[in-house]
Motif scaffolding. Structure first.
Motif, PDB file in Angstrom:
ATOM      1  N   GLY A 197      68.447 -27.907 -15.186  1.00  0.00           N
ATOM      2  CA  GLY A 197      69.527 -28.640 -14.542  1.00  0.00           C
ATOM      3  C   GLY A 197      69.056 -29.268 -13.235  1.00  0.00           C
ATOM      4  O   GLY A 197      67.974 -28.968 -12.727  1.00  0.00           O
ATOM      5  N   GLU A 198      69.899 -30.142 -12.709  1.00  0.00           N
ATOM      6  CA  GLU A 198      69.591 -30.782 -11.420  1.00  0.00           C
ATOM      7  C   GLU A 198      69.721 -29.791 -10.259  1.00  0.00           C
ATOM      8  O   GLU A 198      70.467 -28.827 -10.372  1.00  0.00           O
ATOM      9  CB  GLU A 198      70.542 -31.958 -11.207  1.00  0.00           C
ATOM     10  CG  GLU A 198      70.149 -33.191 -12.024  1.00  0.00           C
ATOM     11  CD  GLU A 198      68.850 -33.818 -11.501  1.00  0.00           C
ATOM     12  OE1 GLU A 198      68.911 -34.734 -10.671  1.00  0.00           O
ATOM     13  OE2 GLU A 198      67.766 -33.359 -11.934  1.00  0.00           O
ATOM     14  N   PRO A 199      68.954 -29.999  -9.173  1.00  0.00           N
ATOM     15  CA  PRO A 199      68.180 -31.210  -8.846  1.00  0.00           C
ATOM     16  C   PRO A 199      66.718 -31.168  -9.255  1.00  0.00           C
ATOM     17  O   PRO A 199      65.927 -32.004  -8.822  1.00  0.00           O
ATOM     18  CB  PRO A 199      68.280 -31.244  -7.310  1.00  0.00           C
ATOM     19  CG  PRO A 199      68.215 -29.785  -6.932  1.00  0.00           C
ATOM     20  CD  PRO A 199      68.996 -29.066  -8.012  1.00  0.00           C
ATOM     21  N   TRP A 200      66.335 -30.223 -10.111  1.00  0.00           N
ATOM     22  CA  TRP A 200      64.914 -29.960 -10.330  1.00  0.00           C
ATOM     23  C   TRP A 200      64.230 -31.003 -11.200  1.00  0.00           C
ATOM     24  O   TRP A 200      62.983 -31.060 -11.229  1.00  0.00           O
ATOM     25  CB  TRP A 200      64.743 -28.553 -10.891  1.00  0.00           C
ATOM     26  CG  TRP A 200      65.452 -27.543 -10.038  1.00  0.00           C
ATOM     27  CD1 TRP A 200      66.564 -26.830 -10.359  1.00  0.00           C
ATOM     28  CD2 TRP A 200      65.131 -27.191  -8.684  1.00  0.00           C
ATOM     29  NE1 TRP A 200      66.955 -26.046  -9.298  1.00  0.00           N
ATOM     30  CE2 TRP A 200      66.098 -26.252  -8.254  1.00  0.00           C
ATOM     31  CE3 TRP A 200      64.133 -27.580  -7.796  1.00  0.00           C
ATOM     32  CZ2 TRP A 200      66.082 -25.697  -6.982  1.00  0.00           C
ATOM     33  CZ3 TRP A 200      64.120 -27.025  -6.524  1.00  0.00           C
ATOM     34  CH2 TRP A 200      65.086 -26.098  -6.132  1.00  0.00           C
ATOM     35  N   ASN A 201      64.967 -31.851 -11.888  1.00  0.00           N
ATOM     36  CA  ASN A 201      64.354 -32.969 -12.604  1.00  0.00           C
ATOM     37  C   ASN A 201      64.079 -34.126 -11.648  1.00  0.00           C
ATOM     38  O   ASN A 201      62.958 -34.634 -11.559  1.00  0.00           O
ATOM     39  CB  ASN A 201      65.270 -33.430 -13.748  1.00  0.00           C
ATOM     40  CG  ASN A 201      65.523 -32.343 -14.758  1.00  0.00           C
ATOM     41  OD1 ASN A 201      64.650 -31.976 -15.524  1.00  0.00           O
ATOM     42  ND2 ASN A 201      66.739 -31.801 -14.758  1.00  0.00           N
ATOM     43  N   SER A 202      65.114 -34.520 -10.922  1.00  0.00           N
ATOM     44  CA  SER A 202      64.961 -35.631  -9.978  1.00  0.00           C
ATOM     45  C   SER A 202      63.936 -35.312  -8.893  1.00  0.00           C
ATOM     46  O   SER A 202      63.214 -36.203  -8.425  1.00  0.00           O
ATOM     47  CB  SER A 202      66.311 -35.969  -9.336  1.00  0.00           C
ATOM     48  OG  SER A 202      67.201 -36.483 -10.300  1.00  0.00           O
ATOM     49  N   LEU A 203      63.845 -34.054  -8.482  1.00  0.00           N
ATOM     50  CA  LEU A 203      62.883 -33.683  -7.447  1.00  0.00           C
ATOM     51  C   LEU A 203      61.440 -33.827  -7.948  1.00  0.00           C
ATOM     52  O   LEU A 203      60.547 -34.170  -7.174  1.00  0.00           O
ATOM     53  CB  LEU A 203      63.137 -32.265  -6.968  1.00  0.00           C
ATOM     54  CG  LEU A 203      64.392 -32.064  -6.111  1.00  0.00           C
ATOM     55  CD1 LEU A 203      64.504 -30.612  -5.662  1.00  0.00           C
ATOM     56  CD2 LEU A 203      64.371 -32.986  -4.900  1.00  0.00           C
ATOM     57  N   ALA A 204      61.210 -33.562  -9.230  1.00  0.00           N
ATOM     58  CA  ALA A 204      59.869 -33.757  -9.781  1.00  0.00           C
ATOM     59  C   ALA A 204      59.474 -35.232  -9.721  1.00  0.00           C
ATOM     60  O   ALA A 204      58.327 -35.578  -9.414  1.00  0.00           O
ATOM     61  CB  ALA A 204      59.808 -33.254 -11.216  1.00  0.00           C
ATOM     62  N   VAL A 205      60.440 -36.111 -10.001  1.00  0.00           N
ATOM     63  CA  VAL A 205      60.179 -37.549  -9.908  1.00  0.00           C
ATOM     64  C   VAL A 205      59.978 -37.953  -8.455  1.00  0.00           C
ATOM     65  O   VAL A 205      59.036 -38.667  -8.104  1.00  0.00           O
ATOM     66  CB  VAL A 205      61.340 -38.348 -10.539  1.00  0.00           C
ATOM     67  CG1 VAL A 205      61.133 -39.848 -10.347  1.00  0.00           C
ATOM     68  CG2 VAL A 205      61.475 -38.021 -12.021  1.00  0.00           C
ATOM     69  N   GLU A 206      60.861 -37.475  -7.588  1.00  0.00           N
ATOM     70  CA  GLU A 206      60.815 -37.831  -6.170  1.00  0.00           C
ATOM     71  C   GLU A 206      59.505 -37.379  -5.526  1.00  0.00           C
ATOM     72  O   GLU A 206      58.948 -38.072  -4.674  1.00  0.00           O
ATOM     73  CB  GLU A 206      62.012 -37.198  -5.447  1.00  0.00           C
ATOM     74  CG  GLU A 206      62.198 -37.665  -4.008  1.00  0.00           C
ATOM     75  CD  GLU A 206      61.597 -36.702  -3.002  1.00  0.00           C
ATOM     76  OE1 GLU A 206      61.450 -37.089  -1.836  1.00  0.00           O
ATOM     77  OE2 GLU A 206      61.259 -35.570  -3.396  1.00  0.00           O
ATOM     78  N   GLN A 207      58.981 -36.238  -5.977  1.00  0.00           N
ATOM     79  CA  GLN A 207      57.732 -35.711  -5.415  1.00  0.00           C
ATOM     80  C   GLN A 207      56.498 -36.269  -6.125  1.00  0.00           C
ATOM     81  O   GLN A 207      55.371 -35.931  -5.771  1.00  0.00           O
ATOM     82  CB  GLN A 207      57.740 -34.183  -5.478  1.00  0.00           C
ATOM     83  CG  GLN A 207      58.786 -33.552  -4.582  1.00  0.00           C
ATOM     84  CD  GLN A 207      58.828 -32.033  -4.688  1.00  0.00           C
ATOM     85  OE1 GLN A 207      57.842 -31.399  -5.051  1.00  0.00           O
ATOM     86  NE2 GLN A 207      59.968 -31.454  -4.360  1.00  0.00           N
ATOM     87  N   GLY A 208      56.717 -37.103  -7.134  1.00  0.00           N
ATOM     88  CA  GLY A 208      55.607 -37.755  -7.806  1.00  0.00           C
ATOM     89  C   GLY A 208      54.813 -36.868  -8.727  1.00  0.00           C
ATOM     90  O   GLY A 208      53.634 -37.141  -9.005  1.00  0.00           O
ATOM     91  N   VAL A 209      55.442 -35.791  -9.255  1.00  0.00           N
ATOM     92  CA  VAL A 209      54.697 -34.864 -10.114  1.00  0.00           C
ATOM     93  C   VAL A 209      55.188 -34.854 -11.558  1.00  0.00           C
ATOM     94  O   VAL A 209      54.623 -34.157 -12.398  1.00  0.00           O
ATOM     95  CB  VAL A 209      54.748 -33.424  -9.547  1.00  0.00           C
ATOM     96  CG1 VAL A 209      54.114 -33.380  -8.176  1.00  0.00           C
ATOM     97  CG2 VAL A 209      56.166 -32.901  -9.497  1.00  0.00           C
ATOM     98  N   GLY A 210      56.251 -35.608 -11.859  1.00  0.00           N
ATOM     99  CA  GLY A 210      56.789 -35.570 -13.206  1.00  0.00           C
ATOM    100  C   GLY A 210      57.575 -36.808 -13.570  1.00  0.00           C
ATOM    101  O   GLY A 210      57.891 -37.649 -12.712  1.00  0.00           O
ATOM    102  N   HIS A 211      57.911 -36.916 -14.850  1.00  0.00           N
ATOM    103  CA  HIS A 211      58.699 -38.022 -15.388  1.00  0.00           C
ATOM    104  C   HIS A 211      59.835 -37.447 -16.234  1.00  0.00           C
ATOM    105  O   HIS A 211      59.607 -36.570 -17.086  1.00  0.00           O
ATOM    106  CB  HIS A 211      57.839 -38.924 -16.269  1.00  0.00           C
ATOM    107  CG  HIS A 211      56.849 -39.754 -15.515  1.00  0.00           C
ATOM    108  ND1 HIS A 211      56.981 -41.106 -15.336  1.00  0.00           N
ATOM    109  CD2 HIS A 211      55.708 -39.400 -14.876  1.00  0.00           C
ATOM    110  CE1 HIS A 211      55.961 -41.568 -14.627  1.00  0.00           C
ATOM    111  NE2 HIS A 211      55.171 -40.543 -14.346  1.00  0.00           N
TER     112      HIS A 211
END
Length: 396
Positions: A197-211
Motif C-alpha cells: 500500500g501507499e506511500p511505499w510505491n510512490s516513495l520508491a519512484v520518488e527516491q529513484g529506486v523503483g517503477h
C-alpha cells in the motif's frame, strides 16, 4: 500529541487498546484519536504502533489489543484459523478502499523493457512472462515481497501473475516483508519487486529506486483494503463501546476525505509516533503531488475513506477473499461461505451504530450446493470482480 475532552461518558474501566501499522490508511484511527472523535463518543483509546500484520493478528487474538487497523482479509483468516490460532474476529466498519500497487526495481524494469513490445506488455505481465521463459535453471529466482500471506497484496499479485500465465508458486519466490522495509529491501536488491500500500510505491519512484507497474485498482477495481477489526469476544463484552468507536471512525473518515483538512492531516501523520516521514512524502498518497517518474496513478486508484459504499462491510468481498484463499491452497477445509460472511462482516452493527435503515442485502448469497462450483470457477478465472470493483458485484 493529545486529544480533546470527552462530551459523552461510557462506563468502561480502561482504555480500548487499538493497534495500527504505519501506512496512509491508518489515518482514520490517528485522526479519531488526535482530533478527539473517540473521546467525543465517550471512549478512551490507546493507539499502539505495530511492526507487522502478524503482530496485529496475534495481539488481537490473545487480548493484548482489543482491536486494530486490519487488512480486510485478516478477520476472515483468523476466524478460519489459517496461519494462526483460530480466534473469532469481526469487522463492522471498512476504513478504506484502494491504495495498493505492484512496484519493481530499476534493474528488473530494464529487463522488462527489453522483453516488451510496449507499455501494455509491462503492465499486463506479458513482458515478465517472456523474461521468465528465457530463464536458465541456474539463474536465481526473482523475489517479490508481500506484506502478509492472507492479504489483498498477496492475492492481487498472484492474480496479476496468473493472468499472464505465470505460476506464482513455481516461477518465482514470494516472501513476506513489513511495509516500512519494502523500499530498503528494493534498494539493497534483496527483492526484485513488491505489492504494498501507499506511500511505499510512490516513495520508491520518488527516491529513484523503483517503477510502479500497475495499481490494485487496475487489477480489481475499487475494493476494501483496511477495516476496523476486533476480537469478537471483546465486541460481545463491550457493545456500547464498539458502536461508539464505529461512529468515531465514521466521523474521522469524513474528516480525512475533506480536502480542506489535508495540510493538517499530513502534519499529524508525519509525526514520529505515526508514519515518521515528511509531510511532503505523504502527499503522494493523497493525490496532492505526483512522484517524479514514469507512472501517473489513475484518479480512481487513490485511497477512499468515506461514504456508505466505502465504509459498510461488503459481503461480496468476503466471498471473493475466501475464494482466493481456496484458489491458492491456503484452506484445507472451508465451512459454509455465507456462515463466515455473516459472522465476520457485520453489516448489521454498521447500520445500528450509525442509526441507518438497513437496506435489502446487497451481498451475493450462494447456496451450499453452489459453493464448490463457485470456488472452482474463481480458481479457473471464470469468476472475476466487476471492472469497477466488488461493490458492483462478481461477474460469473
Amino acid at each position: 500529541m493529545s486529544v480533546f475532552g470527552s462530551s459523552k461518558v461510557i462506563t468502561h474501566s480502561k482504555p480500548v487498546r487499538v493497534g495500527f501499522i504505519p501506512l496512509i490508511d491508518c489515518a482514520p484511527f490517528v485522526v479519531a484519536h488526535e482530533k478527539g472523535f473517540f473521546s467525543a463518543e465517550g471512549v478512551q483509546v490507546t493507539l499502539s504502533k505495530e511492526a507487522s500484520w502478524a503482530s496485529i493478528r496475534d495481539k488481537v487474538a490473545f487480548n493484548v489489543l482489543d482491536g486494530a487497523h486490519m487488512l480486510a482479509s485478516l478477520p476472515i483468516a483468523a476466524s478460519l484459523g489459517i496461519g494462526t490460532v483460530k480466534t473469532a474476529m469481526e469487522t463492522s466498519f471498512t476504513v478504506s478502499h484502494n491504495g495498493n500497487a505492484i512496484t519493481v526495481s530499476n534493474a528488473l524494469y530494464q529487463k522488462l523493457l527489453s522483453n516488451s513490445n510496449g507499455p501494455e506488455d509491462i503492465r499486463s505481465g506479458a513482458a515478465l512472462k517472456r523474461l521468465l521463459d528465457k530463464k536458465e535453471p541456474t539463474d536465481p529466482a526473482l523475489r517479490f515481497a508481500i506484506v502478509y500471506p492472507y492479504s489483498s497484496h498477496n492475492y492481487q499479485l498472484r492474480d496479476w501473475l496468473a493472468q499472464a500465465g505465470i505460476d506464482p508458486d513455481k516461477d518465482l519466490q514470494i516472501i513476506v516483508v513489513s511495509p516500512a522495509q519494502m523500499v530498503d529491501y528494493l534498494k539493497k536488491s534483496e527483492i526484485d519487486g513488491y505489492c504494498v500500500g501507499e506511500p511505499w510505491n510512490s516513495l520508491a519512484v520518488e527516491q529513484g529506486v523503483g517503477h510502479i507497474l500497475v495499481t490494485g485498482y487496475d487489477l480489481w477495481g475499487s475494493t476494501p483494503e483496511k477495516v476496523f477489526g476486533v476480537n469478537s469476544l471483546w465486541a460481545t463484552q463491550h457493545p456500547e463501546v464498539y458502536l461508539a468507536m464505529i461512529r468515531a471512525l465514521n466521523h474521522a473518515c469524513q474528516w480525512v476525505d475533506d480536502k480542506q483538512n489535508q495540510a493538517e492531516l499530513l502534519t499529524i501523520l508525519s509525526h514520529p509516533d505515526y508514519l515518521n516521514c515528511s509531510a511532503e512524502q505523504l502527499m503522494y498518497g493523497f493525490n496532492t503531488l505526483k512522484p517524479k517518474g514514469q507512472f501517473d496513478w489513475p484518479m480512481e486508484a487513490y485511497q477512499r475513506f468515506s461514504g456508505v459504499d466505502i465504509n459498510r462491510p461488503l459481503p461480496n468481498y468476503a466471498l471473493w477473499i475466501m475464494a482466493q484463499m481456496s484458489r491458492w491452497q491456503q484452506l484445507a477445509q472451508l465451512p459454509p461461505l455465507n456462515q463466515i460472511v455473516e459472522q465476520v462482516y457485520r453489516q448489521d452493527l454498521y447500520y445500528q451504530a450509525l442509526g441507518l435503515a438497513r437496506p435489502e442485502e446487497a451481498g451475493r448469497k450462494i447456496s451450499e450446493e453452489q459453493e464448490n462450483a463457485f470456488l472452482t470457477a474463481v480458481a479457473t478465472n471464470r469468476v472475476q470482480l466487476h471492472p469497477d470493483g466488488v461493490l458492483h458485484g462478481l461477474r460469473f
